[in-house]
Design a protein around this motif. Structure first.
Motif, PDB file in Angstrom:
ATOM      1  N   ASN A 186       0.851  -1.191   0.000  1.00 47.82           N
ATOM      2  CA  ASN A 186       0.000   0.000   0.000  1.00 47.82           C
ATOM      3  C   ASN A 186       0.883   1.236   0.000  1.00 47.82           C
ATOM      4  O   ASN A 186       1.476   1.589   1.021  1.00 47.82           O
ATOM      5  CB  ASN A 186      -0.919  -0.007   1.220  1.00 47.82           C
ATOM      6  CG  ASN A 186      -1.884   1.177   1.235  1.00 47.82           C
ATOM      7  OD1 ASN A 186      -1.828   2.045   0.373  1.00 47.82           O
ATOM      8  ND2 ASN A 186      -2.754   1.202   2.234  1.00 47.82           N
ATOM      9  N   GLN A 196      -4.022   5.966   3.061  1.00 48.18           N
ATOM     10  CA  GLN A 196      -5.107   5.470   3.896  1.00 48.18           C
ATOM     11  C   GLN A 196      -5.161   3.949   3.838  1.00 48.18           C
ATOM     12  O   GLN A 196      -4.651   3.325   2.913  1.00 48.18           O
ATOM     13  CB  GLN A 196      -6.453   6.069   3.473  1.00 48.18           C
ATOM     14  CG  GLN A 196      -6.849   5.792   2.031  1.00 48.18           C
ATOM     15  CD  GLN A 196      -8.178   6.434   1.668  1.00 48.18           C
ATOM     16  OE1 GLN A 196      -9.153   6.361   2.430  1.00 48.18           O
ATOM     17  NE2 GLN A 196      -8.215   7.082   0.517  1.00 48.18           N
ATOM     18  N   THR A 197      -5.772   3.350   4.855  1.00 46.57           N
ATOM     19  CA  THR A 197      -5.895   1.901   4.914  1.00 46.57           C
ATOM     20  C   THR A 197      -6.885   1.432   3.858  1.00 46.57           C
ATOM     21  O   THR A 197      -7.991   1.976   3.742  1.00 46.57           O
ATOM     22  CB  THR A 197      -6.358   1.467   6.312  1.00 46.57           C
ATOM     23  OG1 THR A 197      -5.410   1.934   7.275  1.00 46.57           O
ATOM     24  CG2 THR A 197      -6.460  -0.038   6.414  1.00 46.57           C
ATOM     25  N   THR A 239      -8.660  -1.922   1.399  1.00 47.73           N
ATOM     26  CA  THR A 239      -8.974  -3.330   1.184  1.00 47.73           C
ATOM     27  C   THR A 239      -8.863  -3.613  -0.305  1.00 47.73           C
ATOM     28  O   THR A 239      -9.447  -2.891  -1.133  1.00 47.73           O
ATOM     29  CB  THR A 239     -10.381  -3.672   1.692  1.00 47.73           C
ATOM     30  OG1 THR A 239     -10.356  -3.688   3.129  1.00 47.73           O
ATOM     31  CG2 THR A 239     -10.840  -5.031   1.201  1.00 47.73           C
ATOM     32  N   ARG A 288      -7.682  -7.583   3.193  1.00 45.56           N
ATOM     33  CA  ARG A 288      -8.332  -6.501   3.924  1.00 45.56           C
ATOM     34  C   ARG A 288      -7.356  -5.742   4.825  1.00 45.56           C
ATOM     35  O   ARG A 288      -6.363  -6.291   5.314  1.00 45.56           O
ATOM     36  CB  ARG A 288      -9.490  -7.060   4.776  1.00 45.56           C
ATOM     37  CG  ARG A 288     -10.615  -7.628   3.909  1.00 45.56           C
ATOM     38  CD  ARG A 288     -11.795  -8.109   4.727  1.00 45.56           C
ATOM     39  NE  ARG A 288     -12.865  -8.534   3.833  1.00 45.56           N
ATOM     40  CZ  ARG A 288     -13.812  -7.740   3.354  1.00 45.56           C
ATOM     41  NH1 ARG A 288     -13.847  -6.459   3.729  1.00 45.56           N
ATOM     42  NH2 ARG A 288     -14.729  -8.190   2.534  1.00 45.56           N
ATOM     43  N   ASN A 289      -7.676  -4.463   5.007  1.00 48.24           N
ATOM     44  CA  ASN A 289      -7.026  -3.623   6.024  1.00 48.24           C
ATOM     45  C   ASN A 289      -5.507  -3.555   5.878  1.00 48.24           C
ATOM     46  O   ASN A 289      -4.760  -3.823   6.824  1.00 48.24           O
ATOM     47  CB  ASN A 289      -7.394  -4.119   7.427  1.00 48.24           C
ATOM     48  CG  ASN A 289      -8.891  -4.129   7.672  1.00 48.24           C
ATOM     49  OD1 ASN A 289      -9.590  -3.195   7.299  1.00 48.24           O
ATOM     50  ND2 ASN A 289      -9.378  -5.189   8.282  1.00 48.24           N
ATOM     51  N   VAL A 290      -5.059  -3.159   4.688  1.00 45.55           N
ATOM     52  CA  VAL A 290      -3.631  -2.959   4.454  1.00 45.55           C
ATOM     53  C   VAL A 290      -3.324  -1.493   4.746  1.00 45.55           C
ATOM     54  O   VAL A 290      -3.780  -0.591   4.038  1.00 45.55           O
ATOM     55  CB  VAL A 290      -3.233  -3.320   3.008  1.00 45.55           C
ATOM     56  CG1 VAL A 290      -1.718  -3.167   2.828  1.00 45.55           C
ATOM     57  CG2 VAL A 290      -3.674  -4.743   2.686  1.00 45.55           C
ATOM     58  N   GLY A 291      -2.556  -1.239   5.776  1.00 45.12           N
ATOM     59  CA  GLY A 291      -2.268   0.126   6.191  1.00 45.12           C
ATOM     60  C   GLY A 291      -1.296   0.831   5.272  1.00 45.12           C
ATOM     61  O   GLY A 291      -0.577   0.191   4.491  1.00 45.12           O
ATOM     62  N   PRO A 292      -1.230   2.160   5.329  1.00 43.81           N
ATOM     63  CA  PRO A 292      -0.298   2.927   4.496  1.00 43.81           C
ATOM     64  C   PRO A 292       1.144   2.469   4.721  1.00 43.81           C
ATOM     65  O   PRO A 292       1.596   2.330   5.857  1.00 43.81           O
ATOM     66  CB  PRO A 292      -0.512   4.374   4.965  1.00 43.81           C
ATOM     67  CG  PRO A 292      -1.873   4.391   5.583  1.00 43.81           C
ATOM     68  CD  PRO A 292      -2.055   3.039   6.197  1.00 43.81           C
ATOM     69  N   LYS A 332       2.372  -0.395   4.336  1.00 44.35           N
ATOM     70  CA  LYS A 332       2.489  -1.779   4.781  1.00 44.35           C
ATOM     71  C   LYS A 332       2.547  -2.742   3.596  1.00 44.35           C
ATOM     72  O   LYS A 332       2.053  -2.454   2.514  1.00 44.35           O
ATOM     73  CB  LYS A 332       1.319  -2.161   5.690  1.00 44.35           C
ATOM     74  CG  LYS A 332       1.190  -1.310   6.943  1.00 44.35           C
ATOM     75  CD  LYS A 332       2.382  -1.484   7.860  1.00 44.35           C
ATOM     76  CE  LYS A 332       2.201  -0.702   9.154  1.00 44.35           C
ATOM     77  NZ  LYS A 332       3.355  -0.852  10.066  1.00 44.35           N
ATOM     78  N   ALA A 386     -10.760   0.874   3.523  1.00 43.31           N
ATOM     79  CA  ALA A 386     -11.082  -0.324   4.302  1.00 43.31           C
ATOM     80  C   ALA A 386     -12.360  -0.169   5.114  1.00 43.31           C
ATOM     81  O   ALA A 386     -13.119  -1.128   5.273  1.00 43.31           O
ATOM     82  CB  ALA A 386      -9.908  -0.671   5.216  1.00 43.31           C
ATOM     83  N   ASN A 387     -12.611   1.047   5.636  1.00 37.64           N
ATOM     84  CA  ASN A 387     -13.801   1.234   6.467  1.00 37.64           C
ATOM     85  C   ASN A 387     -15.078   1.339   5.651  1.00 37.64           C
ATOM     86  O   ASN A 387     -16.170   1.433   6.207  1.00 37.64           O
ATOM     87  CB  ASN A 387     -13.648   2.465   7.359  1.00 37.64           C
ATOM     88  CG  ASN A 387     -13.462   3.742   6.560  1.00 37.64           C
ATOM     89  OD1 ASN A 387     -13.174   3.705   5.364  1.00 37.64           O
ATOM     90  ND2 ASN A 387     -13.613   4.875   7.218  1.00 37.64           N
TER      91      ASN A 387
END
Length: 311
Positions: free
Chosen positions: A94, A98-99, A101, A124-128, A130, A161-162
């Motif tokens: 990523n 932003q996080t 999916t 899902r939910n791959v952070g900046p 990461k 992701a949200n």
């Protein structure tokens, strides 16, 4: 007597040697078991796409030679693979702020470049900044399928992701699951169905039209598109326009709406909208769907109201 004993000993040794040699040669044993073929790992040269790339490929194929029953050393990779199966390892990076999916489509190919199998996986939910690694496999392939020799990332979509759609079978905390179907296209006319499922434990009431926000590739609002309540200005082929009515969904019930547009291109710059942020009603949690609206130069998108889906 000594000479006879020596002769019998020599014959026995020869028989033992022949039996031992036969164990290693091709032949059918009591159970007709086949030899284990160690998995191969061809070199991967995948430039990747949108932050996703293949890092390794593990292949196996059935042995053409049956062997007699014997103990064979089997690696963990061999145990993980069915005959003719393939596993692609990949990583998602990523590079945004932003996080996200990710939905990733990986295609397994034969030596001539033809597609043998495609699989879709969600990360899902791959952070900046990461990196997340995973694997995807072909599953068992029929004997007539070409041998897999390559894999590549075919398509990548990513949403905040949200606001990502719920996993199939999962129910969000809101108790309401919003999704879209694959749509239909004919003679430049496009129709995509929106679906709202009450997967919660209480009744859910809505009335009116889905609330939409059209987003570009950076999740910024696309301006200049007129959202129409109804579809008669676009086509009469989507049925007559109906006035919105109150809809109450009991747990397990669903509602449906639809987006209708044409991809006509005339003068001007065609507009393509990759993402649509959908709220079932005012105050509902948003869900960002990857719909890839090819609106051409029409500047219009028709929306049908929510109605209870047939059970």
């Amino acid at each position: 007597m000594r000479r006879a004993a020596s002769l019998l000993s020599a014959v026995g040794a020869t028989a033992l040697l022949l039996t031992s040699c036969g164990t290693e040669s091709a032949g059918v044993g009591a159970s007709g078991a086949r030899a284990s073929v160690p998995p191969s790992r061809p070199q991967v040269q995948d430039p990747g796409k949108d932050g996703v790339r293949i890092t390794s490929l593990t292949l196996t194929s059935p042995s053409p030679y049956p062997t007699p029953t014997r103990r064979v050393s089997v690696s963990a990779d061999s145990l993980a693979l069915d005959s003719g199966d393939a596993i692609a390892s990949f990583e998602v990076t990523n590079e945004g702020t932003q996080t996200l999916t990710y939905s990733v489509v990986i295609t397994f190919m034969s030596s001539d470049g033809g597609a043998v199998a495609s699989q879709t996986t969600t990360v899902r939910n791959v952070g900046p900044g990461k990196i997340v690694r995973g694997t995807v496999r072909t599953g068992h392939l029929p004997p007539s399928a070409p041998r897999v020799t390559r894999a590549k990332v075919l398509k990548v979509t990513k949403v905040p992701a949200n606001e990502a759609p719920a996993e199939p079978g999962a129910c969000p905390a809101s108790g309401i699951r919003v999704s879209a179907d694959n749509g239909d296209a004919a003679m430049g006319l496009r129709v995509v169905g929106l679906h709202l499922d009450n997967c919660g434990k209480r009744n859910y009431s809505i009335e009116g039209y889905p609330l939409l926000e059209l987003l570009d590739g950076n999740y910024k609002t696309v301006h200049g598109i007129k959202t129409l309540h109804g579809t008669s200005e676009i086509t009469t082929g989507a049925g007559p326009d109906q006035q919105p009515r109150p809809v109450t969904l009991r747990p397990g019930q669903s509602a449906a709406a639809a987006l209708v547009w044409r991809n006509t291109t005339e003068s001007g710059t065609p507009v393509n909208v990759p993402y649509v942020r959908v709220r079932a009603t005012t105050g509902a949690s948003p869900v960002t769907l990857t719909l890839n609206l090819d609106l051409g130069t029409t500047g219009r998108l028709g929306v049908k109201p929510w109605s209870k889906a047939e059970q």
